[in-house]
Design a protein around this motif. Structure first.
Motif, PDB file in Angstrom:
ATOM      1  N   VAL A 180       0.700  -1.367  -0.026  1.00 31.34           N
ATOM      2  CA  VAL A 180       0.083   0.077  -0.020  1.00 31.34           C
ATOM      3  C   VAL A 180       0.818   1.440   0.007  1.00 31.34           C
ATOM      4  CG1 VAL A 180      -1.645   1.159   1.431  1.00 31.34           C
ATOM      5  CG2 VAL A 180      -1.953  -1.092   1.123  1.00 31.34           C
ATOM      6  N   LYS A 181       0.656   2.190  -0.763  1.00 30.45           N
ATOM      7  CA  LYS A 181       1.209   3.716  -0.742  1.00 30.45           C
ATOM      8  C   LYS A 181       0.540   4.417   0.340  1.00 30.45           C
ATOM      9  CE  LYS A 181       0.613   3.983  -5.880  1.00 30.45           C
ATOM     10  NZ  LYS A 181       0.029   4.481  -6.870  1.00 30.45           N
ATOM     11  N   PRO A 182       1.640   5.075   0.657  1.00 26.76           N
ATOM     12  CA  PRO A 182       2.955   5.361   0.516  1.00 26.76           C
ATOM     13  C   PRO A 182       3.671   4.205   1.130  1.00 26.76           C
ATOM     14  CG  PRO A 182       2.517   6.659   2.536  1.00 26.76           C
ATOM     15  CD  PRO A 182       1.159   6.095   1.903  1.00 26.76           C
ATOM     16  N   PHE A 183       4.923   3.537   0.674  1.00 27.21           N
ATOM     17  CA  PHE A 183       5.533   2.551   1.046  1.00 27.21           C
ATOM     18  C   PHE A 183       7.299   2.848   1.237  1.00 27.21           C
ATOM     19  CE2 PHE A 183       4.857   2.548  -3.592  1.00 27.21           C
ATOM     20  CZ  PHE A 183       6.319   2.367  -4.085  1.00 27.21           C
ATOM     21  N   ASP A 184       7.854   2.045   1.827  1.00 29.58           N
ATOM     22  CA  ASP A 184       9.253   2.314   1.986  1.00 29.58           C
ATOM     23  C   ASP A 184       9.946   1.556   0.784  1.00 29.58           C
ATOM     24  OD1 ASP A 184      11.719   2.828   4.017  1.00 29.58           O
ATOM     25  OD2 ASP A 184      11.934   0.844   3.117  1.00 29.58           O
ATOM     26  N   ALA A 185      10.728   1.959   0.149  1.00 32.81           N
ATOM     27  CA  ALA A 185      11.558   1.201  -0.996  1.00 32.81           C
ATOM     28  C   ALA A 185      12.153  -0.019  -0.845  1.00 32.81           C
ATOM     29  CB  ALA A 185      12.179   2.153  -1.666  1.00 32.81           C
ATOM     30  N   ASN A 186      12.869   0.101   0.574  1.00 30.69           N
ATOM     31  CA  ASN A 186      13.374  -1.035   0.660  1.00 30.69           C
ATOM     32  C   ASN A 186      12.549  -2.215   1.168  1.00 30.69           C
ATOM     33  OD1 ASN A 186      16.172   0.009   0.916  1.00 30.69           O
ATOM     34  ND2 ASN A 186      15.727   0.996   2.808  1.00 30.69           N
ATOM     35  N   GLU A 187      11.313  -2.050   1.530  1.00 35.79           N
ATOM     36  CA  GLU A 187      10.415  -2.877   1.854  1.00 35.79           C
ATOM     37  C   GLU A 187       9.828  -3.595   0.500  1.00 35.79           C
ATOM     38  OE1 GLU A 187       6.040  -4.089   3.691  1.00 35.79           O
ATOM     39  OE2 GLU A 187       6.782  -1.991   3.969  1.00 35.79           O
ATOM     40  N   LEU A 188       9.507  -2.814  -0.482  1.00 33.81           N
ATOM     41  CA  LEU A 188       9.313  -3.161  -1.780  1.00 33.81           C
ATOM     42  C   LEU A 188      10.323  -4.004  -2.369  1.00 33.81           C
ATOM     43  CD1 LEU A 188       7.092  -1.359  -4.473  1.00 33.81           C
ATOM     44  CD2 LEU A 188       9.378  -2.453  -5.087  1.00 33.81           C
TER      45      LEU A 188
END
Length: 238
Positions: free
Chosen positions: A111-119
């Protein structure tokens, strides 16, 4: 790894494209369902990151279209892989939305907003599952490869690889012992519009052999390249 990002928000798309390229992905961006379907029909992507609210419809419709494809018959257009790993990336955060996305064929949902590292971690996990692996590390003979940290050890010693070299090594490791053509390797490493020298793959293969061993990558003349499986005693086999 060749990734398709389907996202119409310029800021999110640009940031995601940058993060994924830094992580070693060859990234192509589409802002509509029609453009994404065309891209999927002409290129062999390894993973797709899919927004739902797009200018020409709902991303769920694209996902359903991909999942119901069968292998193309002779003479038909190329069709997207129906087992393509898909991560839905959307602002829809309701439980019913997540259920619909996962039941509709998505492999994961963020779900946005998200952490790029998690993605990135979710993408790595999806690709492990798609490759039938549970171990986050890849072992091959004397090699120990960590996709998350972008590190390679050979016989316990670190080996420094360039970005494209690392991406090529991962592609061959994950496909072993399948023979991959030069054009397939180019598609995995370079997105639309990226500069590509005619001998780029040969140069990367040469560097990998020099750094990791001449016998690591085999050539099938006129066909392509492959990495053999390892036997229990560590010897290579086709």
């Amino acid at each position: 790894m060749r990734a398709l990002v389907v996202e119409d928000d310029p800021g999110i798309a640009s940031g995601l494209q940058t993060s994924m390229r830094q992580a070693g992905y060859a990234v192509d961006l589409c802002t509509t369902l029609d453009a994404a379907w065309l891209a999927l029909s002409v290129e062999p992507f390894d993973v797709m990151v899919l927004d739902l609210g797009l200018p020409d419809g709902d991303g769920i419709d694209l996902l359903a279209r991909v999942r119901r494809q069968a292998a193309p018959a002779a003479g038909r257009e190329t069709l997207p892989r129906n087992d393509l790993p898909v991560l839905i990336m959307t602002a829809r955060d309701g439980v019913s939305d997540r259920i619909d996305g996962l039941d509709g064929g998505a492999d994961d949902y963020i779900v946005k907003p998200f952490d790029a590292n998690e993605l990135m971690a979710r993408l790595r996990a999806m690709l492990r599952r798609a490759g039938g692996r549970s171990n986050p590390l890849i072992e091959h003979g004397e090699l120990l490869v960590n996709p998350a940290a972008h590190t390679v050890m050979r016989a316990g010693q670190p080996v420094v690889l360039g970005g494209k070299e690392f991406a090529l090594l991962l592609t061959l490791l994950q496909a072993r012992p399948q023979v991959l053509s030069k054009s397939r390797l180019e598609s995995s490493l370079y997105g639309f519009g990226e500069a590509l020298e005619s001998n780029a793959i040969e140069v990367h293969i040469h560097h990998l052999r020099r750094k990791l061993g001449e016998q690591l990558i085999k050539t099938v003349r006129g066909v392509g390249y492959f990495m053999p499986h390892e036997t229990a005693d560590g010897n290579a086999r086709r």
